[in-house]
Design an enzyme around this catalytic site. Structure first.
Site, short mmCIF file in Angstrom:
data_model
loop_
_atom_site.label_atom_id
_atom_site.label_comp_id
_atom_site.label_asym_id
_atom_site.label_seq_id
_atom_site.Cartn_x
_atom_site.Cartn_y
_atom_site.Cartn_z
N ASP A 60 1.85 -0.77 -10.58
CA ASP A 60 3.51 -0.84 -10.02
C ASP A 60 4.10 -2.05 -10.48
O ASP A 60 3.79 -3.07 -9.27
CB ASP A 60 3.35 -0.44 -8.33
CG ASP A 60 4.72 -0.38 -7.83
OD1 ASP A 60 5.88 -0.32 -8.58
OD2 ASP A 60 4.78 -0.17 -6.60
N CYS A 87 10.63 -0.48 -10.58
CA CYS A 87 11.57 -0.13 -9.88
C CYS A 87 12.77 -0.90 -10.52
O CYS A 87 13.80 -1.47 -9.99
CB CYS A 87 11.51 -0.62 -8.33
SG CYS A 87 11.41 -2.16 -8.04
N GLY A 146 0.94 -1.21 -0.02
CA GLY A 146 -0.16 -0.02 0.01
C GLY A 146 0.69 1.16 -0.09
O GLY A 146 0.36 2.34 0.35
N GLY A 147 2.10 1.31 -0.16
CA GLY A 147 2.88 2.45 -0.24
C GLY A 147 2.29 3.63 -1.02
O GLY A 147 2.16 4.86 -0.72
N LYS A 148 2.18 3.15 -2.40
CA LYS A 148 1.73 4.06 -3.48
C LYS A 148 0.46 4.72 -3.18
O LYS A 148 -0.10 5.86 -3.35
CB LYS A 148 2.18 3.55 -4.73
CG LYS A 148 3.40 3.75 -4.90
CD LYS A 148 3.76 3.17 -6.40
CE LYS A 148 5.51 3.37 -6.77
NZ LYS A 148 6.21 2.21 -5.92
N ARG A 172 -0.13 -10.20 0.22
CA ARG A 172 0.85 -8.94 0.03
C ARG A 172 -0.32 -7.73 0.46
O ARG A 172 0.30 -6.75 0.75
CB ARG A 172 1.29 -8.67 -1.41
CG ARG A 172 2.08 -9.57 -1.91
CD ARG A 172 2.82 -9.43 -3.20
NE ARG A 172 3.83 -8.18 -3.18
CZ ARG A 172 3.67 -7.12 -3.96
NH1 ARG A 172 3.00 -7.12 -4.98
NH2 ARG A 172 4.62 -6.19 -3.62
#
Length: 428
Positions: A307, A360, A241-243, A266
């Site tokens: 992502d 990334c 959930g970071g973004k 996740r």
């Protein structure tokens, strides 16, 4: 434990890693469980040595002319820590759990061998099988980019603008000596050198949701999506959930953000993080067997974020063991997953809506090549200038990819982790 014993322990752990391709965190944990006498400071010092050896494995082994765990550690003491042959010899006495004394050959190599004439993958400390791909991505800068990926990373934090400003967060964390991140307007950076990073779970600013750990490039990727209050947004690979949390801040809790991941496990950390952050406009969509839990979103979303799962080349500063565990087969698998996700994501983007593709990775195959194979199917890639202007960050246009659509960030070029961002628009 004495410092020399830390080196012996690190050599032992490197040996265990060489026997089996396991995440270094698991091997360090096993070693700690089997050596209860080692205190927390000892374990931290040993882990730091192991990580340095993994960062500099290729150059260390070139210096020593061998790829044994001992050779890797001795070479890394020079390449990563800057110690000379005499200083390294002082640790290698064979006494009190210290490594055995240096041989004449080891002493000579530590004193005289240089990286002059070494191939790029050695000077850049990345796997040889990636040499052609690094050359395609970076040209004559391949070794320098690899070396930057082999350096230690700072601790970057994202300020949760739902809770307060960057100035307030700076004040709350002043005892950690943070500085504003150079590129992200909502980031803080804490330099850690060779020591351990701050214990964030013990920091009130973290517990209360004022800050979240997130690399500056990841913050920029979220900002470049230009999520606006009132929009309908889908984070298709939300993970922890970071973004999604970053996007919720940009939306000021207005509109609706759907967080989904094909691997429901996740997603589990997101629930606690949502509560801590005060993000109220995020609806978590858990996978439910064969049910299509996103069917109601088809053609409705202003923004869909991918992502994408990738090789993670851009995160090697933080996960140096990953570069040596990465195999060519993993790249081929990721390329298929990415293409499938692009096709899936297109279903949810409404006419005139945006699709943001983020990795990334720094490999062209996972980035520009994927986008080039997708655009034209009802989507156009926005230029770097269009993307950065829409996000209110026009100065970031200088990171436009030289290989096609999108923007590239890397430790060597931007002082961040390696990230690729491309925003596409669906035809109306």
């Amino acid at each position: 434990m004495i410092p020399a014993a830390h080196i012996s322990a690190a050599i032992e752990i490197l040996g265990a890693l060489a026997e089996r391709r396991r995440p270094v965190a698991d091997v360090l944990k096993d070693w700690g469980a089997a050596h209860r006498f080692a205190g927390s400071k000892d374990r931290a010092a040993i882990a730091s040595l192991v990580f340095d050896a993994l960062r500099k494995s290729a150059s260390a082994q070139w210096v020593m002319g061998a790829d044994t765990p001992r050779a890797t550690m001795l070479g890394a003491l020079r390449e990563a820590r800057g110690l000379d042959a005499a200083s390294i010899a002082a640790f290698c006495t064979g006494e009190r759990h210290a490594p055995p004394p240096l041989s004449d050959d080891e002493r000579t190599r530590l004193g005289t061998t240089t990286l002059d004439g070494a191939p790029d993958h050695v000077r850049g400390d990345y796997p040889e099988w990636l040499a052609d791909r690094f050359a395609a991505a970076f040209g004559d800068r391949a070794a320098a980019e690899g070396a930057a990926l082999a350096a230690r990373a700072p601790v970057d934090l994202r300020v949760n603008i739902l809770k307060g400003s960057r100035e307030q967060a700076l004040a709350k964390l002043a005892h950690l000596d943070p500085a504003p991140t150079p590129l992200s307007p909502i980031g803080l950076r804490i330099e850690v050198g060779q020591g351990r990073g701050p214990a964030l779970p013990a920091e009130t600013a973290y517990v209360k949701g004022f800050v979240e750990p997130q690399d500056e490039a990841s913050q920029l990727a979220s900002l470049l999506c230009a999520a606006a209050p009132g929009e309908q947004v889908l984070d298709l690979c939300a993970g922890g959930g970071g973004k999604a949390l970053a996007l919720a801040g940009q939306m000021h809790n207005r509109g609706q953000l759907y967080a989904y991941d094909a691997d429901g496990r996740r997603l589990m950390p997101i629930h606690e993080r949502l509560e801590r952050a005060g993000a109220r406009n995020i609806q978590v969509r858990q996978p439910r067997g064969k049910a299509d839990v996103l069917a109601d979103l088809e053609g409705r979303c202003d923004l869909v974020l991918i992502d994408a799962p990738c090789t993670g080349v851009g995160t090697w500063r933080r996960h140096p063991d990953a570069k040596w565990r990465l195999a060519p087969g993993a790249l081929e698998l990721r390329l298929k997953e990415q293409a499938a996700l692009l096709a899936q994501a297109a279903r949810y983007v409404k006419p005139g809506g945006r699709l943001a593709y983020v990795t990334c990775s720094l490999l062209r195959e996972e980035n520009e090549d994927q986008v080039a194979g997708f655009v034209g199917q009802g989507f156009e890639a926005l230029s770097a200038a269009e993307t950065t202007e829409a996000a209110g960050l026009p100065e970031l246009a200088r990171f436009a990819s030289p290989h096609g659509a999108g923007l590239r960030f890397s430790p060597a070029s931007s002082g961040t982790d390696g990230f690729y961002v491309c925003v596409m628009r669906r035809a109306k």
